[in-house]
Write a protein that holds these residues in place. Structure first.
Motif, PDB file in Angstrom:
ATOM      1  N   ARG A  19       0.829  -1.163  -0.006  1.00  0.00           N
ATOM      2  CA  ARG A  19       0.017  -0.219   0.036  1.00  0.00           C
ATOM      3  C   ARG A  19       0.893   1.311  -0.023  1.00  0.00           C
ATOM      4  O   ARG A  19       0.519   2.236  -0.721  1.00  0.00           O
ATOM      5  CB  ARG A  19      -0.955  -0.117   1.102  1.00  0.00           C
ATOM      6  N   GLU A  54     -10.338  -8.987   1.984  1.00  0.00           N
ATOM      7  CA  GLU A  54     -11.415  -8.703   3.024  1.00  0.00           C
ATOM      8  C   GLU A  54     -11.720  -9.504   3.889  1.00  0.00           C
ATOM      9  O   GLU A  54     -12.415  -9.775   4.880  1.00  0.00           O
ATOM     10  CB  GLU A  54     -12.456  -7.970   2.337  1.00  0.00           C
ATOM     11  N   LEU A  58      -8.629  -7.533   5.705  1.00  0.00           N
ATOM     12  CA  LEU A  58      -7.845  -6.368   5.159  1.00  0.00           C
ATOM     13  C   LEU A  58      -8.491  -5.858   4.215  1.00  0.00           C
ATOM     14  O   LEU A  58      -9.509  -6.144   3.661  1.00  0.00           O
ATOM     15  CB  LEU A  58      -6.491  -7.114   4.534  1.00  0.00           C
ATOM     16  N   LYS A  59      -8.120  -4.408   4.004  1.00  0.00           N
ATOM     17  CA  LYS A  59      -8.801  -3.624   2.904  1.00  0.00           C
ATOM     18  C   LYS A  59      -8.418  -4.177   1.563  1.00  0.00           C
ATOM     19  O   LYS A  59      -7.144  -4.474   1.528  1.00  0.00           O
ATOM     20  CB  LYS A  59      -8.613  -2.242   3.095  1.00  0.00           C
ATOM     21  N   ASN A  60      -9.109  -4.209   0.537  1.00  0.00           N
ATOM     22  CA  ASN A  60      -8.727  -4.491  -0.571  1.00  0.00           C
ATOM     23  C   ASN A  60      -8.447  -3.458  -1.569  1.00  0.00           C
ATOM     24  O   ASN A  60      -9.037  -2.862  -2.271  1.00  0.00           O
ATOM     25  CB  ASN A  60      -9.834  -5.449  -1.201  1.00  0.00           C
ATOM     26  N   TYR A  61      -7.106  -3.069  -1.241  1.00  0.00           N
ATOM     27  CA  TYR A  61      -6.792  -1.961  -2.243  1.00  0.00           C
ATOM     28  C   TYR A  61      -5.772  -2.535  -3.493  1.00  0.00           C
ATOM     29  O   TYR A  61      -5.319  -1.809  -4.278  1.00  0.00           O
ATOM     30  CB  TYR A  61      -5.329  -1.209  -1.237  1.00  0.00           C
TER      31      TYR A  61
END
Length: 118
Positions: A19, A54, A58-61
Protein backbone atom coordinates in the motif's frame (compact mmCIF):
# COMPACT_ATOMS: atom_id res chain seq x y z
CA UNK A 1 12.08 14.26 -15.76
CA UNK A 2 13.77 12.17 -13.09
CA UNK A 3 13.81 8.35 -13.20
CA UNK A 4 12.41 6.91 -9.97
CA UNK A 5 12.05 3.22 -9.17
CA UNK A 6 9.89 1.80 -6.41
CA UNK A 7 11.07 -1.66 -5.32
CA UNK A 8 8.61 -3.96 -3.57
CA UNK A 9 9.87 -7.13 -1.88
CA UNK A 10 7.32 -7.82 0.86
CA UNK A 11 4.14 -9.83 0.84
CA UNK A 12 0.97 -7.80 0.31
CA UNK A 13 -0.33 -9.41 3.50
CA UNK A 14 2.66 -8.31 5.58
CA UNK A 15 2.01 -4.88 7.08
CA UNK A 16 1.29 -2.11 4.56
CA UNK A 17 4.41 -2.28 2.37
CA UNK A 18 2.54 -2.68 -0.91
CA UNK A 19 0.00 0.00 0.00
CA UNK A 20 2.86 2.39 0.82
CA UNK A 21 4.55 1.51 -2.48
CA UNK A 22 1.30 2.17 -4.35
CA UNK A 23 0.91 5.55 -2.65
CA UNK A 24 4.54 6.44 -3.39
CA UNK A 25 4.15 5.45 -7.05
CA UNK A 26 1.04 7.59 -7.44
CA UNK A 27 2.72 10.56 -5.74
CA UNK A 28 5.67 10.44 -8.13
CA UNK A 29 3.32 10.04 -11.09
CA UNK A 30 1.36 13.10 -9.93
CA UNK A 31 4.49 15.24 -10.03
CA UNK A 32 5.28 13.92 -13.51
CA UNK A 33 8.36 11.85 -12.77
CA UNK A 34 9.35 8.85 -14.85
CA UNK A 35 8.17 6.27 -12.33
CA UNK A 36 8.73 2.53 -12.48
CA UNK A 37 7.65 -0.17 -10.04
CA UNK A 38 9.43 -3.50 -9.64
CA UNK A 39 7.79 -6.38 -7.76
CA UNK A 40 10.02 -9.19 -6.53
CA UNK A 41 9.83 -11.96 -3.97
CA UNK A 42 6.45 -12.35 -2.32
CA UNK A 43 5.42 -8.86 -3.49
CA UNK A 44 4.38 -10.44 -6.81
CA UNK A 45 1.36 -11.83 -4.93
CA UNK A 46 -0.10 -8.31 -4.88
CA UNK A 47 -0.61 -8.62 -8.63
CA UNK A 48 -2.42 -11.96 -8.53
CA UNK A 49 -5.98 -11.97 -9.88
CA UNK A 50 -8.99 -13.11 -7.86
CA UNK A 51 -7.85 -12.22 -4.35
CA UNK A 52 -10.22 -11.28 -1.58
CA UNK A 53 -8.19 -9.82 1.28
CA UNK A 54 -11.35 -8.59 2.98
CA UNK A 55 -12.00 -12.25 3.88
CA UNK A 56 -9.03 -12.07 6.24
CA UNK A 57 -9.87 -8.62 7.56
CA UNK A 58 -7.72 -6.51 5.22
CA UNK A 59 -8.83 -3.66 3.02
CA UNK A 60 -8.84 -4.59 -0.67
CA UNK A 61 -6.44 -2.03 -2.11
CA UNK A 62 -5.36 -4.45 -4.83
CA UNK A 63 -8.11 -2.98 -7.01
CA UNK A 64 -6.26 0.36 -6.90
CA UNK A 65 -3.30 -1.23 -8.67
CA UNK A 66 -5.50 -1.43 -11.77
CA UNK A 67 -5.72 2.38 -11.81
CA UNK A 68 -2.01 2.87 -12.42
CA UNK A 69 -2.56 3.19 -16.16
CA UNK A 70 -4.91 6.14 -15.59
CA UNK A 71 -1.99 7.94 -13.91
CA UNK A 72 0.36 7.11 -16.81
CA UNK A 73 2.31 4.59 -14.74
CA UNK A 74 3.21 2.16 -17.47
CA UNK A 75 6.58 0.83 -16.30
CA UNK A 76 5.51 -2.07 -14.10
CA UNK A 77 8.00 -4.89 -13.79
CA UNK A 78 8.11 -8.25 -12.04
CA UNK A 79 10.96 -10.54 -11.22
CA UNK A 80 10.75 -13.48 -13.58
CA UNK A 81 12.13 -15.86 -10.95
CA UNK A 82 9.58 -14.70 -8.34
CA UNK A 83 6.70 -15.39 -10.72
CA UNK A 84 7.96 -18.94 -11.15
CA UNK A 85 8.48 -19.41 -7.41
CA UNK A 86 4.84 -18.51 -6.74
CA UNK A 87 3.43 -20.45 -9.69
CA UNK A 88 2.30 -17.35 -11.56
CA UNK A 89 2.56 -16.14 -15.11
CA UNK A 90 1.48 -12.93 -16.83
CA UNK A 91 -2.01 -14.36 -17.44
CA UNK A 92 -2.59 -14.66 -13.67
CA UNK A 93 -1.95 -10.96 -13.01
CA UNK A 94 -4.24 -7.95 -12.57
CA UNK A 95 -2.32 -5.72 -14.95
CA UNK A 96 0.11 -5.96 -17.85
CA UNK A 97 3.70 -6.21 -16.62
CA UNK A 98 7.14 -6.80 -18.04
CA UNK A 99 8.94 -9.81 -16.55
CA UNK A 100 12.66 -9.22 -16.02
CA UNK A 101 15.50 -11.63 -15.35
CA UNK A 102 18.24 -10.75 -12.85
CA UNK A 103 20.45 -9.00 -15.41
CA UNK A 104 17.55 -6.90 -16.71
CA UNK A 105 16.59 -5.94 -13.15
CA UNK A 106 20.15 -4.83 -12.45
CA UNK A 107 20.16 -2.75 -15.62
CA UNK A 108 16.82 -1.16 -14.68
CA UNK A 109 18.15 -0.25 -11.23
CA UNK A 110 21.31 1.35 -12.62
CA UNK A 111 19.21 3.60 -14.90
CA UNK A 112 17.41 5.23 -11.96
CA UNK A 113 18.22 8.48 -10.23
CA UNK A 114 16.22 7.59 -7.11
CA UNK A 115 15.21 4.23 -5.69
CA UNK A 116 12.53 3.77 -3.05
CA UNK A 117 12.90 0.38 -1.38
CA UNK A 118 9.72 -0.78 0.36
Amino acid sequence: MINVLVLSHHSPFDDLHIRDALDMTLIFAAVEQNISWLFSGSAVLALKKHQYPEHIGLKNYFKAIRTLEIYDVENIYVCEKSLLEYGLDKNNLLIAVKALNYQQQTQLITQQRHIVNL
